[in-house]
Design a protein around this motif. Structure first.
Motif, PDB file in Angstrom:
ATOM      1  N   ALA A 189       0.844  -1.199   0.000  1.00  0.00           N
ATOM      2  CA  ALA A 189       0.000   0.000   0.000  1.00  0.00           C
ATOM      3  C   ALA A 189       0.872   1.240   0.000  1.00  0.00           C
ATOM      4  O   ALA A 189       1.933   1.268   0.637  1.00  0.00           O
ATOM      5  N   VAL A 190       0.416   2.275  -0.710  1.00  0.00           N
ATOM      6  CA  VAL A 190       1.138   3.539  -0.813  1.00  0.00           C
ATOM      7  C   VAL A 190       0.161   4.668  -0.517  1.00  0.00           C
ATOM      8  O   VAL A 190      -0.904   4.756  -1.131  1.00  0.00           O
ATOM      9  N   ALA A 191       0.514   5.507   0.461  1.00  0.00           N
ATOM     10  CA  ALA A 191      -0.292   6.683   0.790  1.00  0.00           C
ATOM     11  C   ALA A 191       0.198   7.840  -0.061  1.00  0.00           C
ATOM     12  O   ALA A 191       1.250   8.419   0.220  1.00  0.00           O
ATOM     13  N   GLN A 192      -0.575   8.189  -1.091  1.00  0.00           N
ATOM     14  CA  GLN A 192      -0.178   9.240  -2.013  1.00  0.00           C
ATOM     15  C   GLN A 192      -0.873  10.555  -1.661  1.00  0.00           C
ATOM     16  O   GLN A 192      -1.409  10.708  -0.554  1.00  0.00           O
ATOM     17  N   LYS A 193      -0.828  11.507  -2.564  1.00  0.00           N
ATOM     18  CA  LYS A 193      -1.261  12.869  -2.251  1.00  0.00           C
ATOM     19  C   LYS A 193      -2.718  12.933  -1.817  1.00  0.00           C
ATOM     20  O   LYS A 193      -3.036  13.495  -0.759  1.00  0.00           O
ATOM     21  N   ASP A 194      -3.601  12.342  -2.594  1.00  0.00           N
ATOM     22  CA  ASP A 194      -5.028  12.417  -2.284  1.00  0.00           C
ATOM     23  C   ASP A 194      -5.570  11.125  -1.693  1.00  0.00           C
ATOM     24  O   ASP A 194      -6.252  11.146  -0.666  1.00  0.00           O
ATOM     25  N   TRP A 195      -5.268   9.990  -2.330  1.00  0.00           N
ATOM     26  CA  TRP A 195      -5.869   8.727  -1.939  1.00  0.00           C
ATOM     27  C   TRP A 195      -4.797   7.677  -1.669  1.00  0.00           C
ATOM     28  O   TRP A 195      -3.612   7.913  -1.886  1.00  0.00           O
ATOM     29  N   THR A 196      -5.264   6.517  -1.228  1.00  0.00           N
ATOM     30  CA  THR A 196      -4.374   5.384  -0.944  1.00  0.00           C
ATOM     31  C   THR A 196      -4.510   4.364  -2.064  1.00  0.00           C
ATOM     32  O   THR A 196      -5.633   4.004  -2.452  1.00  0.00           O
ATOM     33  N   TYR A 197      -3.384   3.866  -2.559  1.00  0.00           N
ATOM     34  CA  TYR A 197      -3.367   2.928  -3.676  1.00  0.00           C
ATOM     35  C   TYR A 197      -2.744   1.604  -3.225  1.00  0.00           C
ATOM     36  O   TYR A 197      -1.848   1.582  -2.372  1.00  0.00           O
ATOM     37  N   ILE A 198      -3.235   0.514  -3.832  1.00  0.00           N
ATOM     38  CA  ILE A 198      -2.700  -0.830  -3.613  1.00  0.00           C
ATOM     39  C   ILE A 198      -2.053  -1.296  -4.919  1.00  0.00           C
ATOM     40  O   ILE A 198      -2.703  -1.281  -5.976  1.00  0.00           O
ATOM     41  N   TYR A 199      -0.780  -1.726  -4.829  1.00  0.00           N
ATOM     42  CA  TYR A 199      -0.039  -2.204  -5.995  1.00  0.00           C
ATOM     43  C   TYR A 199       0.383  -3.648  -5.762  1.00  0.00           C
ATOM     44  O   TYR A 199       0.516  -4.096  -4.614  1.00  0.00           O
ATOM     45  N   ASP A 200       0.601  -4.375  -6.872  1.00  0.00           N
ATOM     46  CA  ASP A 200       1.130  -5.730  -6.776  1.00  0.00           C
ATOM     47  C   ASP A 200       2.653  -5.687  -6.905  1.00  0.00           C
ATOM     48  O   ASP A 200       3.257  -4.612  -7.000  1.00  0.00           O
ATOM     49  N   ASN A 201       3.282  -6.875  -6.915  1.00  0.00           N
ATOM     50  CA  ASN A 201       4.749  -6.918  -6.934  1.00  0.00           C
ATOM     51  C   ASN A 201       5.351  -6.557  -8.280  1.00  0.00           C
ATOM     52  O   ASN A 201       6.576  -6.503  -8.408  1.00  0.00           O
ATOM     53  N   GLN A 202       4.522  -6.291  -9.289  1.00  0.00           N
ATOM     54  CA  GLN A 202       5.017  -5.824 -10.578  1.00  0.00           C
ATOM     55  C   GLN A 202       4.801  -4.325 -10.772  1.00  0.00           C
ATOM     56  O   GLN A 202       5.098  -3.792 -11.841  1.00  0.00           O
ATOM     57  N   GLY A 203       4.256  -3.667  -9.760  1.00  0.00           N
ATOM     58  CA  GLY A 203       4.008  -2.236  -9.852  1.00  0.00           C
ATOM     59  C   GLY A 203       2.715  -1.870 -10.532  1.00  0.00           C
ATOM     60  O   GLY A 203       2.516  -0.694 -10.885  1.00  0.00           O
ATOM     61  N   ILE A 204       1.805  -2.831 -10.708  1.00  0.00           N
ATOM     62  CA  ILE A 204       0.516  -2.570 -11.362  1.00  0.00           C
ATOM     63  C   ILE A 204      -0.490  -2.149 -10.300  1.00  0.00           C
ATOM     64  O   ILE A 204      -0.602  -2.788  -9.241  1.00  0.00           O
ATOM     65  N   GLU A 205      -1.243  -1.108 -10.573  1.00  0.00           N
ATOM     66  CA  GLU A 205      -2.249  -0.615  -9.624  1.00  0.00           C
ATOM     67  C   GLU A 205      -3.436  -1.578  -9.570  1.00  0.00           C
ATOM     68  O   GLU A 205      -4.039  -1.897 -10.603  1.00  0.00           O
ATOM     69  N   ILE A 206      -3.763  -2.023  -8.370  1.00  0.00           N
ATOM     70  CA  ILE A 206      -4.881  -2.956  -8.176  1.00  0.00           C
ATOM     71  C   ILE A 206      -6.128  -2.222  -7.685  1.00  0.00           C
ATOM     72  O   ILE A 206      -7.221  -2.424  -8.200  1.00  0.00           O
ATOM     73  N   HIS A 207      -5.962  -1.379  -6.685  1.00  0.00           N
ATOM     74  CA  HIS A 207      -7.103  -0.672  -6.099  1.00  0.00           C
ATOM     75  C   HIS A 207      -6.727   0.784  -5.844  1.00  0.00           C
ATOM     76  O   HIS A 207      -5.553   1.114  -5.614  1.00  0.00           O
TER      77      HIS A 207
END
Length: 542
Positions: free
Chosen positions: A185-203
Motif C-alpha cells: 500500500a502507498v499513501a499518495q497525495k489524495d488517496w491510498t493505492y494498492i499495488y502488486d509486486n510488478q508495480g501494477i495498480e490494483i485498487h
C-alpha cells in the motif's frame, strides 16, 4: 625342591568371582541411573563439551565434596552435551576493551571485521527523490521504499534484486507491505493505492484520503491509517470493507504505531498526550499525558510491555504499559524525530542527521549509546529488519543500511515468518492466515479479558429475568399498520365481531321476552289462519 602344590592344583580357565568393591560400584551406578533422563537414540557426547561442563561445575566445589559429586557431575554432563543440538543460537553484541566504548566503533570497522555475507548487508543508496519512508516485510526478506517526490521501489535487499520500480508523479507520504510480498500500500497525495509486486495498480481507495501514516495488522488483515484531519480508519484488506472510521478531534495525526501484542494503535498529539484506539470504540480506550510539549514519535517493543516516547523538548521517556508508570527519563542533545525498537529490545533514536542505538534502555539507566552513526542528511524514517542485525535509515538523499550486532532475533519460526519460503509455502501460509484471521471485535487493551467471564453482565441478565418472572403480561392493544392488506384484515375481523355481538344480543332479548309473556298471562291456543285475515286491520288483528 618340589614346587608348591597350590600352584599346580589351581585350574587355569576358572573365572574369578566379583569382588565386593566392584559389586558396590555397580549397584551405585544402577541406583543413580534412574535420576537421569533416558534417551532412546543416544548421541555420543563429545569429550570436549563434557569436559568443559565438568570443569565449570567442579571449579567451585571443595576437595572434600569432590568424590561425592564427581560421579553425579560426570553422568549429568553427558545428557547436557547430547542436547546441545537443541539449544538456540545466542545473540552476539559488541564488547569494547578496557577504557573504550562501543559508540566509538564505526560502521567501516564493523564491516571490515565481519564475514563477507554480513558485510554486504551494509550499503548506501544515493537517490534524488527524498525524503524516503521505508518498510520491511515480516520475514525480513524484502524492502519497500517511497520518496516524497513520487519514487517507489521494492527489492530484495539481501541479493539486491529489484522487484519493481516506478514514479507515481505525486507526493508519497508512507508505504507499507501487506500480508506478503505480492501486495503493498502507498499513501499518495489524495488517496491510498494498492499495488502488486510488478508495480501494477490494483485498487484505489478513495475513502482513505490525505493519509499521513499507515500500519498493517497482520493477524487481523487490517490496514490502519491516519490523515491530516484527525481521522483514524481501519480497512479490512481481505474483504475490502471499512471496519471503522473514527474522527479523533485531536488535530493532525502524523505520529502512529501499533502494539504488536494486542494490535492497539497509539497516536501522539500536539498537547503531549498519547491516545490508544481500537475499532470497537469511538473514544480512546486509554489516554496518557506523557510530555508537556508535542509528541514527535512513539514506539512499542515486541513484547508490548514498554513504550518509548519523544518530544520537542529533547526528552525521551520509557513507559511500562502494565502499570502505565514512567520507568526512565532521558534528556538528549536534540529532539528525537524517530524511534524504533528491535526484536531484542534495542532502541534506535534519530537526532537530526545522527542515529544513536541504545542497549537495555528499558531496564537500566543508560548513560551512553551502544552505537552511533553519522548519516549526513536529515533522517526521515527508522526501521529494524526482522531476524537480522540491520537497521534501515531513510533520509533526504536516499537510504542506508547499518549493522547493529545483537538487534535481530537469531531463531525464527518457519510457520510464523520464513525468510526462505518457497512459492508453495507462501500460498499455504496465506490460506492458513486467512482461515485463522482474528476478527476486529476481539481487539482489546487487555487481551486476557477474552478468556474471562463477564460476571457483571451475567448478573444483570439474571436480575432482569427474576424481576419480570411473576408479573402478569400487560394487555397489548393491537393497532393496524399503515398497510392496505393489514387494514382490510382488521376491518373484516371487526365487522365479523360486531355481527356476532348483534346475534348474541338478539337471541338474549328473545329469550327474555318469552319468559316475561309466560309469567304475565297464560298462553291462548292458536287458531288456524283463514283467507280473510289479510283484510283485517292491525288493531283488529291484535
Amino acid at each position: 625342591m618340589a614346587s608348591p602344590k597350590a600352584d599346580t592344583d589351581k585350574p587355569k580357565n576358572k573365572m574369578r568371582s566379583p569382588s565386593k568393591q566392584s559389586l558396590k560400584q555397580r549397584f551405585k551406578s544402577k541406583k543413580d541411573d534412574h535420576l537421569l533422563p533416558k534417551f532412546k537414540n543416544k548421541k555420543p557426547a563429545s569429550n570436549q563439551n563434557s569436559f568443559k561442563l565438568q570443569k565449570d561445575d567442579l571449579q567451585h566445589t571443595n576437595k572434600s565434596e569432590f568424590r561425592k559429586e564427581g560421579k553425579v557431575v560426570k553422568h549429568a554432563t553427558k545428557p547436557i552435551a547430547r542436547s546441545e543440538i537443541l539449544l538456540p543460537e545466542e545473540v552476539g553484541f559488541l564488547e569494547a576493551g578496557k577504557g573504550e566504548s562501543t559508540a566509538d566503533i564505526t560502521q567501516v570497522e564493523i564491516k571490515s571485521s565481519v564475514d563477507i555475507t554480513s558485510a554486504t548487508k551494509q550499503f548506501d543508496l544515493s537517490l534524488q527523490f527524498g525524503p524516503y519512508a521505508l518498510n520491511y516485510l515480516r520475514n525480513g526478506r524484502k524492502m519497500l521504499i517511497g520518496g516524497r517526490m513520487g519514487h517507489i521501489a521494492a527489492f530484495d535487499w539481501v541479493t539486491k534484486d529489484l522487484t519493481c520500480e516506478m514514479n507515481v508523479m505525486e507526493s508519497v507520504h508512507d508505504v507499507a507491505w501487506l500480508h506478503n510480498e505480492t501486495m503493498f500500500a502507498v499513501a499518495q497525495k489524495d488517496w491510498t493505492y494498492i499495488y502488486d509486486n510488478q508495480g501494477i495498480e490494483i485498487h484505489c481507495i478513495k475513502k482513505l484520503n490525505n493519509v499521513l501514516k499507515m500500519e498493517f495488522l497482520p493477524y487481523h488483515f487490517l490496514l490502519a491509517t491516519t490523515n491530516d484531519r484527525g481521522t483514524l480508519s481501519w480497512l479490512d484488506v481481505s474483504m475490502g470493507k471499512m471496519v471503522q472510521r473514527t474522527h479523533t478531534h485531536l488535530g493532525r495525526l502524523d505520529v502512529l504505531c501499533q502494539n504488536p501484542s494486542n494490535a492497539v494503535l497509539c497516536c501522539g498529539h500536539s498537547k503531549g498526550t498519547v491516545s490508544m484506539w481500537t475499532p470497537n470504540f469511538v473514544s480512546p480506550v486509554l489516554k496518557m499525558l506523557c510530555h508537556t510539549q508535542p509528541v514527535r514519535s512513539v514506539a512499542i517493543d515486541q513484547t508490548g510491555r514498554y513504550m518509548a516516547t519523544s518530544s520537542v523538548d529533547s526528552s525521551v521517556k520509557i513507559w511500562d504499559l502494565r502499570t502505565y508508570n514512567c520507568l526512565q527519563s532521558y534528556k538528549l542533545a536534540a529532539g528525537a524525530s524517530n524511534l524504533a525498537f528491535s526484536q531484542r529490545g534495542l532502541l534506535a533514536v534519530s537526532l537530526g542527521n545522527i542515529v544513536e542505538v541504545y542497549k537495555d534502555i528499558c531496564t537500566k539507566t543508560v548513560h551512553q549509546p551502544y552505537l552511533k552513526h553519522f548519516v549526513g542528511n536529515s533522517i526521515s524514517g527508522l526501521k529494524f529488519c526482522p531476524y537480522e542485525d540491520v537497521l534501515g535509515v531513510g533520509h533526504a538523499r536516499g537510504m542506508c543500511s547499518m549493522l547493529v550486532p545483537g538487534a535481530g532475533e537469531p531463531n525464527f519460526d518457519a510457520l510464523e515468518a520464513n525468510p526462505f519460503q518457497t512459492k508453495s509455502q507462501r500460498t499455504e501460509a496465506e490460506v492458513k492466515s486467512l482461515l485463522e484471521k482474528i476478527q476486529p471485535e476481539l481487539i482489546t487493551l487487555d487481551p486476557f479479558e477474552l478468556g474471562e467471564v463477564n460476571r457483571q453482565a451475567v448478573l444483570e441478565k439474571f436480575e432482569e429475568k427474576t424481576k419480570y418472572m411473576f408479573v402478569k403480561p400487560p394487555k397489548v392493544d393491537l393497532k393496524p399498520r399503515k398497510n392496505s392488506k393489514t387494514v382490510n384484515k382488521f376491518r373484516i375481523k371487526q365487522r365479523l365481531q360486531q355481527e356476532r355481538q348483534k346475534k348474541h344480543s338478539m337471541v338474549a332479548n328473545e329469550i327474555k321476552q318469552s319468559l316475561v309473556r309466560d309469567t304475565v298471562a297464560p298462553r291462548k291456543p292458536e287458531s288456524k289462519p283463514s283467507v280473510l285475515d289479510r283484510f283485517k286491520t292491525k288493531t283488529t288483528k291484535k
